[in-house]
Scaffold this motif. Structure first.
Motif, PDB file in Angstrom:
ATOM      1  N   MET A   1      29.332  11.589  14.839  1.00 54.19           N
ATOM      2  CA  MET A   1      30.028  11.777  13.563  1.00 54.19           C
ATOM      3  C   MET A   1      30.268  10.461  12.833  1.00 54.19           C
ATOM      4  O   MET A   1      30.533  10.455  11.635  1.00 54.19           O
ATOM      5  CB  MET A   1      31.360  12.501  13.792  1.00 54.19           C
ATOM      6  N   HIS A   2      30.225   9.367  13.564  1.00 57.84           N
ATOM      7  CA  HIS A   2      30.368   8.061  12.928  1.00 57.84           C
ATOM      8  C   HIS A   2      29.026   7.319  12.853  1.00 57.84           C
ATOM      9  O   HIS A   2      28.994   6.120  12.588  1.00 57.84           O
ATOM     10  CB  HIS A   2      31.392   7.207  13.686  1.00 57.84           C
ATOM     11  N   GLY A   3      27.949   8.070  13.115  1.00 59.39           N
ATOM     12  CA  GLY A   3      26.627   7.460  13.088  1.00 59.39           C
ATOM     13  C   GLY A   3      25.982   7.553  11.719  1.00 59.39           C
ATOM     14  O   GLY A   3      26.652   7.850  10.706  1.00 59.39           O
ATOM     15  N   SER A   4      24.673   7.327  11.680  1.00 61.85           N
ATOM     16  CA  SER A   4      23.952   7.387  10.405  1.00 61.85           C
ATOM     17  C   SER A   4      23.791   8.846   9.981  1.00 61.85           C
ATOM     18  O   SER A   4      24.005   9.773  10.776  1.00 61.85           O
ATOM     19  CB  SER A   4      22.585   6.728  10.560  1.00 61.85           C
ATOM     20  N   ASP A   5      23.400   9.056   8.732  1.00 61.04           N
ATOM     21  CA  ASP A   5      23.256  10.420   8.197  1.00 61.04           C
ATOM     22  C   ASP A   5      22.285  11.250   9.017  1.00 61.04           C
ATOM     23  O   ASP A   5      22.422  12.466   9.130  1.00 61.04           O
ATOM     24  CB  ASP A   5      22.770  10.357   6.740  1.00 61.04           C
ATOM     25  N   ASP A   6      21.282  10.593   9.603  1.00 64.89           N
ATOM     26  CA  ASP A   6      20.263  11.326  10.366  1.00 64.89           C
ATOM     27  C   ASP A   6      20.883  12.173  11.474  1.00 64.89           C
ATOM     28  O   ASP A   6      20.382  13.249  11.799  1.00 64.89           O
ATOM     29  CB  ASP A   6      19.268  10.337  11.002  1.00 64.89           C
ATOM     30  N   VAL A   7      21.915  11.684  12.081  1.00 64.46           N
ATOM     31  CA  VAL A   7      22.527  12.432  13.185  1.00 64.46           C
ATOM     32  C   VAL A   7      23.879  13.031  12.785  1.00 64.46           C
ATOM     33  O   VAL A   7      24.301  14.043  13.343  1.00 64.46           O
ATOM     34  CB  VAL A   7      22.697  11.534  14.435  1.00 64.46           C
ATOM     35  N   ARG A   8      24.558  12.402  11.854  1.00 57.83           N
ATOM     36  CA  ARG A   8      25.923  12.840  11.500  1.00 57.83           C
ATOM     37  C   ARG A   8      25.919  14.227  10.829  1.00 57.83           C
ATOM     38  O   ARG A   8      26.737  15.083  11.157  1.00 57.83           O
ATOM     39  CB  ARG A   8      26.549  11.805  10.567  1.00 57.83           C
ATOM     40  N   ILE A   9      24.983  14.451   9.917  1.00 56.43           N
ATOM     41  CA  ILE A   9      25.007  15.675   9.107  1.00 56.43           C
ATOM     42  C   ILE A   9      24.896  16.927   9.976  1.00 56.43           C
ATOM     43  O   ILE A   9      25.586  17.917   9.749  1.00 56.43           O
ATOM     44  CB  ILE A   9      23.882  15.614   8.051  1.00 56.43           C
ATOM     45  N   GLU A  10      24.062  16.863  11.020  1.00 56.66           N
ATOM     46  CA  GLU A  10      23.893  18.039  11.893  1.00 56.66           C
ATOM     47  C   GLU A  10      25.211  18.437  12.550  1.00 56.66           C
ATOM     48  O   GLU A  10      25.461  19.615  12.794  1.00 56.66           O
ATOM     49  CB  GLU A  10      22.842  17.752  12.980  1.00 56.66           C
ATOM     50  N   VAL A  11      26.055  17.465  12.853  1.00 56.81           N
ATOM     51  CA  VAL A  11      27.349  17.768  13.485  1.00 56.81           C
ATOM     52  C   VAL A  11      28.341  18.239  12.437  1.00 56.81           C
ATOM     53  O   VAL A  11      29.029  19.261  12.637  1.00 56.81           O
ATOM     54  CB  VAL A  11      27.900  16.524  14.221  1.00 56.81           C
ATOM     55  N   THR A  12      28.418  17.537  11.345  1.00 59.41           N
ATOM     56  CA  THR A  12      29.438  17.884  10.339  1.00 59.41           C
ATOM     57  C   THR A  12      29.173  19.228   9.673  1.00 59.41           C
ATOM     58  O   THR A  12      30.066  19.804   9.057  1.00 59.41           O
ATOM     59  CB  THR A  12      29.523  16.787   9.251  1.00 59.41           C
ATOM     60  N   LYS A  13      27.934  19.740   9.808  1.00 60.88           N
ATOM     61  CA  LYS A  13      27.642  21.073   9.271  1.00 60.88           C
ATOM     62  C   LYS A  13      28.339  22.169  10.080  1.00 60.88           C
ATOM     63  O   LYS A  13      28.499  23.263   9.618  1.00 60.88           O
ATOM     64  CB  LYS A  13      26.125  21.322   9.304  1.00 60.88           C
ATOM     65  N   ARG A  14      28.708  21.829  11.347  1.00 59.22           N
ATOM     66  CA  ARG A  14      29.293  22.838  12.246  1.00 59.22           C
ATOM     67  C   ARG A  14      30.809  22.625  12.316  1.00 59.22           C
ATOM     68  O   ARG A  14      31.272  21.670  12.956  1.00 59.22           O
ATOM     69  CB  ARG A  14      28.691  22.738  13.641  1.00 59.22           C
ATOM     70  N   VAL A  15      31.516  23.546  11.689  1.00 55.64           N
ATOM     71  CA  VAL A  15      32.970  23.383  11.553  1.00 55.64           C
ATOM     72  C   VAL A  15      33.660  23.377  12.913  1.00 55.64           C
ATOM     73  O   VAL A  15      34.586  22.598  13.151  1.00 55.64           O
ATOM     74  CB  VAL A  15      33.543  24.524  10.658  1.00 55.64           C
TER      75      VAL A  15
END
Lengths: 283, 470
Positions: A249-263
């Motif tokens: 969640m504190h990484g780059s967009d490449d990995v962060r977005i997949e996590v933040t999409k899941r509430v």
């Protein structure tokens, strides 16, 4: 076994006379005696006094493990380089020892034993999972997190500059991608090539696809449960999952977005984070 | 005939004579502007009858020229001869030429006046490339090395040198150097070097130290006034490869630090070659200081460090000489605590004998952490072997004393120095020393007379191999 070359008795007697006078030992003024259990970790993201969570997933995993087992008031310090740690790998746990101002330094794999000793209750045979199949399933999730998810995480990190790669010493602690993936990816050169096998035949897109699937599956498996695999209390898998989710969640967009999409993952990470933060303090 | 020629020259030393041209033959790989730069000060001095530029070959260089100037009004044969000798000496000092032969002949220049002469140097240049492999043992460290050198690389007296070595304690080292003369008398040189090395410190600090850096230095040899060097160092230091028994203090010291420092050193060494091995005559004085991490220098290390050393040797009686030496150093760090790589180490066969190498000062378990303040002094008596005064093997007796402390910032500097001086570690012993030019080998039997409880003692036989002994 006695040494073949021994100092003759009269000479030993002569040596025992010296030194004729002794001064008190020379002190080390910059030495800090260990007052309470102190976890040596890679530095946190910020230098704020309330931020005790390491940016390194391995360190954060053990921080979460200690906190989720219920221990509190554990100090953290992040000024020790990985080269200073046992096996050149952080984290290490520095614990006070009776009669020894230096205390004992424990490698990461000795932390569970120390936690058991502090709590006086070892984990049961099921390791906190509700049944045997869940325990077996936890192994698969660990493999997924430490394989696909970890590979996606390290490939998302920016490459070191040429200057820093030339000037900075090799830490030797970074595992190659081949050792993380199961099955390991093929090398860049084939068997029939004259060039010895080197490199990894792996594209970012292929890792990204598997990573998306892994995070989706993780979110689905957590659902609305309090802990992974429906356990009543936090387990080692929860500590590992928290460490990865927090770092992603504190990484780059490449990995962060997949996590933040899941509430559910975001909410779960936030709840666990406050518990882990609260277990640590500064030295 | 030689006598008559010398007589002729001596009788005509004051005869008016002027140098019209200087020709250097055989310098095929050397740039003309560089040769002109070397020669011009001598010609200017000659034509204006000014005092000659200083040179190791110039007998008037260190004299009061106003009273001793041999040609105050007009150029003479004497000044021509001095000019020829001075230029010849400078050409030799460039290390470019294998041979330099001078002759004076009537000038070929059509514009030359009658009686004008040309100084002609017939030279042969040395080979440009040099390669050496060597196996060496010194400072209790053995190593094998390869050195490559390009002499007169760009035709201006520049030296390019590269060295790689592998050893027992200094496991790996590389060094590349570009040196260039900065003054026509060749006494001042500029150096730019790139270096790296990996040292095994496990015998006293449970770790290895890696250094990678660049250094720019200007070195000036002022003859009787000593050698000055001003340098800038930018170096990455890396403490790693800790052994499993490393102390917590060494673990805290591990990792990488960056030092950016300006330094100045001064060395005056009047000892003859023999005195460096076994006391005879002359003295050595060294002082160096370093400022790191302050203001625009940047870096992790921020300190001021000063170190001095002196040694004097005298013959007491035929066959018996004495050498007295002293060293001291202080490190003042401006922020946090000092780094392991910057601290002093003391003790061992080359400093305070009868103590283990680098075993004095603050210790944590098996590790010598180094200190910020030290002093050491030694008295050595060296005599010939009975009936064998010509042998390089000598008898040796010594008394050493010293102490290394960490600076206690809660006390004043005077209190720290006082505490350091009042509680020395002292040792004494006898032994043999052997001259292995330029290395000295010592085998001593000694005991520590006074020691701190934290010191590492070495009672009995101790072997030392090195160049600079206390």
């Amino acid at each position: 076994m006695d040494s073949i070359l021994t100092v003759p008795g009269p000479i030993q007697k002569f040596f025992s006379l010296f030194p004729l006078q002794s001064h008190s030992p020379i002190t080390v003024p910059f030495k800090r005696p260990v007052q309470k259990p102190t976890l040596w970790i890679a530095p946190p993201r910020t230098f704020e006094t309330s931020d005790f969570l390491s940016t390194d997933v391995e360190c954060l995993k053990w921080q979460a493990y200690i906190a989720l087992r219920g221990l509190t008031n554990v100090a953290v310090r992040s000024d020790v380089s990985p080269e200073g740690a046992l096996g050149e790998r952080l984290p290490n746990l520095h614990v006070p020892a009776f009669g020894d101002v230096d205390g004992n330094l424990l490698a990461a794999h000795m932390i569970p034993g120390w936690v058991d000793e502090q709590l006086g209750v070892p984990v049961d045979d099921l390791e906190g999972y509700k049944d045997g199949p869940c325990k077996d399933e936890s192994r698969a999730w660990v493999s997924l997190l430490e394989g696909v998810v970890h590979t996606a995480l390290i490939t998302s990190l920016p490459l070191p500059s040429l200057f820093s790669s030339l000037m900075e010493a090799d830490s030797g602690a970074i595992r190659p991608v081949q050792a993380l993936m199961n099955p390991p990816p093929a090398p860049l050169t084939g068997i029939s090539s004259f060039i010895p096998p080197y490199g990894v035949r792996m594209t970012f897109a292929s890792i990204q696809g598997r990573y998306t699937e892994a995070i989706g599956a993780l979110s689905e498996r957590l659902g609305t449960d309090k802990w992974f695999l429906g356990s009543d209390n936090a387990t080692a898998l929860d500590a590992l999952a928290f460490a990865y989710l927090h770092v992603l969640m504190h990484g780059s967009d490449d990995v962060r977005i997949e996590v933040t999409k899941r509430v559910n993952l975001v909410t779960w990470e936030r709840r666990v984070r406050s518990q882990v933060q609260g277990a640590f303090c500064s030295v | 005939m030689v006598f008559h020629l010398a007589q002729l020259v001596n009788d005509n030393l004051e005869a008016p004579l002027r140098v019209a041209n200087v020709r250097i033959e055989g310098a095929h790989n050397t740039r003309k502007p560089f040769l002109g730069w070397l020669v011009r000060p001598w010609l200017s001095a000659h034509s204006s009858s000014l005092p000659l530029p200083s040179s190791s070959e110039n007998p008037f260089a260190k004299s009061n020229t106003s009273s001793l100037d041999p040609f105050p009004h007009h150029p003479t044969l004497k000044s021509v001869l001095h000019t020829a000798r001075g230029i010849g000496s400078v050409l030799q000092d460039t290390d470019i030429f294998k041979s330099v032969d001078a002759r004076i002949e009537a000038s070929r220049d059509p514009q030359a006046a009658p009686g004008d002469v040309d100084i002609v140097f017939k030279t042969r240049e040395k080979g440009k490339f040099y390669l050496k492999t060597a196996t060496e043992f010194g400072h209790n460290d053995g190593n094998a090395s390869a050195t490559g050198r390009i002499r007169n690389a760009l035709g201006g007296g520049e030296t390019v040198e590269a060295n790689v070595s592998f050893g027992t304690k200094t496991r790996r080292a590389y060094h590349a150097l570009f040196a260039v003369p900065l003054s026509p008398d060749l006494r001042t040189r500029g150096e730019l070097s790139l270096y790296g090395l990996e040292r095994d410190l496990s015998s006293y600090a449970s770790a290895s130290e890696g250094l990678r850096g660049i250094r720019a230095a200007i070195r000036s040899d002022q003859g009787a006034l000593g050698v000055h060097e001003v340098a800038y160092d930018a170096v990455l230091r890396h403490i790693g490869s800790l052994t499993s028994s490393a102390s917590i203090s060494m673990r805290e010291s591990a990792g990488q630090t960056f030092k950016s420092a300006l330094s100045h050193s001064w060395t005056l060494d009047t000892r003859d070659a023999g005195a460096r091995i076994a006391a005879a005559r002359g003295m050595l004085a060294k002082f160096s200081h370093e400022l790191a991490g302050v203001g625009p220098l940047g870096g992790d290390a921020s300190f001021y460090k000063a170190e001095g050393e002196t040694q004097a040797s005298r013959v007491l009686f035929p066959g018996l000489s004495a050498s007295v030496s002293a060293r001291a150093g202080i490190l003042h760090h401006f922020t946090g605590k000092s780094h392991f790589s910057d601290r002093f180490q003391l003790g061992g066969p080359l400093s305070v004998r009868s103590f283990r190498a680098n075993s004095l000062g603050p210790r944590d378990g098996p590790d010598s952490l180094g200190g910020d303040l030290y002093w050491a002094t030694g008295l050595s008596l060296i005599s010939d072997l009975p009936y064998k005064p010509h042998w390089p093997l000598k008898l040796h007796a010594f008394v050493n004393a010293g102490r290394l402390d960490a600076m206690d910032r809660t006390k004043s500097l005077a209190d720290n120095v006082s505490a350091c001086v009042r509680a020395p570690s002292v040792s004494a012993g006898v032994g043999l020393l052997y001259r292995f030019d330029p290395v000295r080998v010592e085998v001593n039997f000694g005991v520590p007379l006074v020691a701190s409880k934290s010191d590492g003692l070495r009672k009995g036989v101790q072997v030392g191999i090195g160049i600079d002994f206390l």
